[in-house]
Design a protein around this motif. Structure first.
Motif, PDB file in Angstrom:
ATOM      1  N   ALA A  18     -51.845 -92.054 -46.105  1.00 58.08           N
ATOM      2  CA  ALA A  18     -52.215 -91.279 -47.287  1.00 58.08           C
ATOM      3  C   ALA A  18     -52.370 -89.829 -46.840  1.00 58.08           C
ATOM      4  CB  ALA A  18     -53.518 -91.794 -47.876  1.00 58.08           C
ATOM      5  N   VAL A  19     -51.591 -88.983 -47.460  1.00 59.83           N
ATOM      6  CA  VAL A  19     -51.649 -87.554 -47.159  1.00 59.83           C
ATOM      7  C   VAL A  19     -52.245 -86.865 -48.375  1.00 59.83           C
ATOM      8  CG1 VAL A  19     -50.297 -85.486 -46.637  1.00 59.83           C
ATOM      9  CG2 VAL A  19     -49.568 -87.723 -45.741  1.00 59.83           C
ATOM     10  N   THR A  20     -53.226 -86.003 -48.135  1.00 52.70           N
ATOM     11  CA  THR A  20     -53.747 -85.188 -49.223  1.00 52.70           C
ATOM     12  C   THR A  20     -53.504 -83.727 -48.899  1.00 52.70           C
ATOM     13  OG1 THR A  20     -55.981 -85.183 -48.272  1.00 52.70           O
ATOM     14  CG2 THR A  20     -55.511 -86.834 -49.972  1.00 52.70           C
ATOM     15  N   TYR A  21     -53.139 -83.012 -49.925  1.00 56.69           N
ATOM     16  CA  TYR A  21     -53.002 -81.560 -49.865  1.00 56.69           C
ATOM     17  C   TYR A  21     -54.105 -80.962 -50.719  1.00 56.69           C
ATOM     18  CZ  TYR A  21     -47.991 -81.549 -48.359  1.00 56.69           C
ATOM     19  OH  TYR A  21     -46.796 -81.684 -47.694  1.00 56.69           O
ATOM     20  N   GLU A  22     -54.689 -79.886 -50.255  1.00 58.60           N
ATOM     21  CA  GLU A  22     -55.507 -79.022 -51.101  1.00 58.60           C
ATOM     22  C   GLU A  22     -54.756 -77.706 -51.169  1.00 58.60           C
ATOM     23  OE1 GLU A  22     -59.644 -76.598 -50.866  1.00 58.60           O
ATOM     24  OE2 GLU A  22     -59.762 -78.749 -50.415  1.00 58.60           O
ATOM     25  N   TYR A  23     -54.412 -77.295 -52.380  1.00 65.74           N
ATOM     26  CA  TYR A  23     -53.611 -76.091 -52.548  1.00 65.74           C
ATOM     27  C   TYR A  23     -54.452 -74.829 -52.439  1.00 65.74           C
ATOM     28  CZ  TYR A  23     -50.054 -79.249 -54.433  1.00 65.74           C
ATOM     29  OH  TYR A  23     -49.136 -80.256 -54.609  1.00 65.74           O
ATOM     30  N   SER A  24     -53.811 -73.749 -52.037  1.00 67.31           N
ATOM     31  CA  SER A  24     -54.445 -72.437 -52.060  1.00 67.31           C
ATOM     32  C   SER A  24     -54.591 -72.020 -53.523  1.00 67.31           C
ATOM     33  CB  SER A  24     -53.602 -71.426 -51.291  1.00 67.31           C
ATOM     34  OG  SER A  24     -52.461 -71.068 -52.040  1.00 67.31           O
ATOM     35  N   GLY A  52     -47.367 -71.099 -46.973  1.00 66.83           N
ATOM     36  CA  GLY A  52     -48.814 -70.934 -46.825  1.00 66.83           C
ATOM     37  C   GLY A  52     -49.616 -71.306 -48.055  1.00 66.83           C
ATOM     38  N   LEU A  53     -49.093 -72.203 -48.885  1.00 62.68           N
ATOM     39  CA  LEU A  53     -49.777 -72.569 -50.125  1.00 62.68           C
ATOM     40  C   LEU A  53     -50.606 -73.842 -50.008  1.00 62.68           C
ATOM     41  CD1 LEU A  53     -46.928 -71.648 -52.605  1.00 62.68           C
ATOM     42  CD2 LEU A  53     -48.966 -70.315 -52.007  1.00 62.68           C
ATOM     43  N   ILE A  54     -50.654 -74.421 -48.825  1.00 68.44           N
ATOM     44  CA  ILE A  54     -51.504 -75.590 -48.592  1.00 68.44           C
ATOM     45  C   ILE A  54     -52.689 -75.135 -47.741  1.00 68.44           C
ATOM     46  CG2 ILE A  54     -51.655 -77.893 -47.573  1.00 68.44           C
ATOM     47  CD1 ILE A  54     -48.639 -78.160 -48.151  1.00 68.44           C
ATOM     48  N   ALA A  55     -53.857 -75.123 -48.368  1.00 71.12           N
ATOM     49  CA  ALA A  55     -55.063 -74.678 -47.664  1.00 71.12           C
ATOM     50  C   ALA A  55     -55.533 -75.728 -46.666  1.00 71.12           C
ATOM     51  CB  ALA A  55     -56.167 -74.364 -48.671  1.00 71.12           C
ATOM     52  N   GLU A  56     -55.343 -76.995 -47.017  1.00 69.05           N
ATOM     53  CA  GLU A  56     -55.771 -78.078 -46.129  1.00 69.05           C
ATOM     54  C   GLU A  56     -54.862 -79.285 -46.335  1.00 69.05           C
ATOM     55  OE1 GLU A  56     -59.681 -80.830 -45.195  1.00 69.05           O
ATOM     56  OE2 GLU A  56     -59.918 -78.981 -46.326  1.00 69.05           O
ATOM     57  N   ARG A  57     -54.531 -79.938 -45.231  1.00 68.95           N
ATOM     58  CA  ARG A  57     -53.725 -81.164 -45.279  1.00 68.95           C
ATOM     59  C   ARG A  57     -54.413 -82.198 -44.411  1.00 68.95           C
ATOM     60  NH1 ARG A  57     -47.825 -81.084 -42.687  1.00 68.95           N
ATOM     61  NH2 ARG A  57     -49.040 -81.142 -40.781  1.00 68.95           N
ATOM     62  N   THR A  58     -54.565 -83.412 -44.962  1.00 69.51           N
ATOM     63  CA  THR A  58     -55.106 -84.523 -44.172  1.00 69.51           C
ATOM     64  C   THR A  58     -54.077 -85.638 -44.157  1.00 69.51           C
ATOM     65  OG1 THR A  58     -56.205 -85.563 -46.054  1.00 69.51           O
ATOM     66  CG2 THR A  58     -57.506 -83.987 -44.781  1.00 69.51           C
ATOM     67  N   VAL A  59     -54.029 -86.345 -43.039  1.00 69.73           N
ATOM     68  CA  VAL A  59     -53.159 -87.516 -42.878  1.00 69.73           C
ATOM     69  C   VAL A  59     -54.037 -88.640 -42.375  1.00 69.73           C
ATOM     70  CG1 VAL A  59     -51.158 -88.487 -41.689  1.00 69.73           C
ATOM     71  CG2 VAL A  59     -51.163 -86.054 -42.312  1.00 69.73           C
ATOM     72  N   ARG A  60     -54.111 -89.731 -43.144  1.00 76.58           N
ATOM     73  CA  ARG A  60     -54.967 -90.864 -42.770  1.00 76.58           C
ATOM     74  C   ARG A  60     -54.213 -92.168 -42.940  1.00 76.58           C
ATOM     75  NH1 ARG A  60     -60.717 -90.654 -45.488  1.00 76.58           N
ATOM     76  NH2 ARG A  60     -60.871 -92.400 -44.069  1.00 76.58           N
ATOM     77  N   VAL A  89     -45.733 -88.305 -39.540  1.00 71.71           N
ATOM     78  CA  VAL A  89     -45.965 -87.869 -40.919  1.00 71.71           C
ATOM     79  C   VAL A  89     -46.133 -86.353 -40.957  1.00 71.71           C
ATOM     80  CG1 VAL A  89     -47.563 -87.954 -42.877  1.00 71.71           C
ATOM     81  CG2 VAL A  89     -46.980 -90.053 -41.653  1.00 71.71           C
ATOM     82  N   ALA A  90     -46.981 -85.836 -40.072  1.00 70.16           N
ATOM     83  CA  ALA A  90     -47.227 -84.392 -40.040  1.00 70.16           C
ATOM     84  C   ALA A  90     -45.934 -83.629 -39.778  1.00 70.16           C
ATOM     85  CB  ALA A  90     -48.276 -84.062 -38.992  1.00 70.16           C
ATOM     86  N   THR A  91     -45.152 -84.096 -38.837  1.00 72.46           N
ATOM     87  CA  THR A  91     -43.884 -83.443 -38.521  1.00 72.46           C
ATOM     88  C   THR A  91     -42.947 -83.464 -39.723  1.00 72.46           C
ATOM     89  OG1 THR A  91     -44.092 -83.979 -36.176  1.00 72.46           O
ATOM     90  CG2 THR A  91     -41.872 -83.506 -36.993  1.00 72.46           C
ATOM     91  N   LEU A  92     -42.901 -84.593 -40.413  1.00 76.00           N
ATOM     92  CA  LEU A  92     -42.049 -84.744 -41.589  1.00 76.00           C
ATOM     93  C   LEU A  92     -42.411 -83.726 -42.673  1.00 76.00           C
ATOM     94  CD1 LEU A  92     -39.813 -86.784 -42.512  1.00 76.00           C
ATOM     95  CD2 LEU A  92     -41.654 -88.076 -43.591  1.00 76.00           C
ATOM     96  N   LEU A  93     -43.713 -83.493 -42.849  1.00 77.33           N
ATOM     97  CA  LEU A  93     -44.179 -82.626 -43.926  1.00 77.33           C
ATOM     98  C   LEU A  93     -44.305 -81.155 -43.528  1.00 77.33           C
ATOM     99  CD1 LEU A  93     -46.843 -84.936 -45.566  1.00 77.33           C
ATOM    100  CD2 LEU A  93     -44.529 -84.432 -46.373  1.00 77.33           C
TER     101      LEU A  93
END
Length: 97
Positions: free
Chosen positions: A5-11, A78-86, A65-69
């Motif tokens: 599960a990947v979550t993005y928080e947008y800028s 630079g529009l993703i303020a935070e990304r998590t991969v779990r 996953v991180a490499t893919l995204l």
């Protein structure tokens, strides 16, 4: 194959998000067509929180996953303020795969 599960928080730059959204969606659609992205969709902004996204991805590990995204147009600009991969371990229901 493991699911993540990947979550993005947008800028907060919503105008730029709108400009790049078609390219971002085409990028994720390509990953879906290739069999990596299971499902993706926005997480609307809430009271005091920024908007974002939830993406479910099949991959060997979190690094893959991180490499893919990393080449997502939103990340590139630079529009993703935070990304998590779990790791995600579904136990009830089905995504119809």
């Amino acid at each position: 194959m493991p699911v993540f599960a990947v979550t993005y928080e947008y800028s907060p730059d919503s105008a730029r998000l709108g400009e790049l959204r078609p390219e971002h969606r085409a990028f994720l659609s390509g990953l879906h067509d290739a069999g990596s992205v299971i499902v993706s969709g926005p997480l609307p902004a809430d009271d005091g929180g920024a908007g974002g996204a939830l993406i479910l991805i099949e991959a060997d590990d979190a690094d893959a996953v991180a490499t893919l995204l990393d080449t997502d147009p939103f990340r590139r600009e630079g529009l993703i303020a935070e990304r998590t991969v779990r790791d995600w371990l579904p136990v009830i229901g089905s995504l119809g795969r």
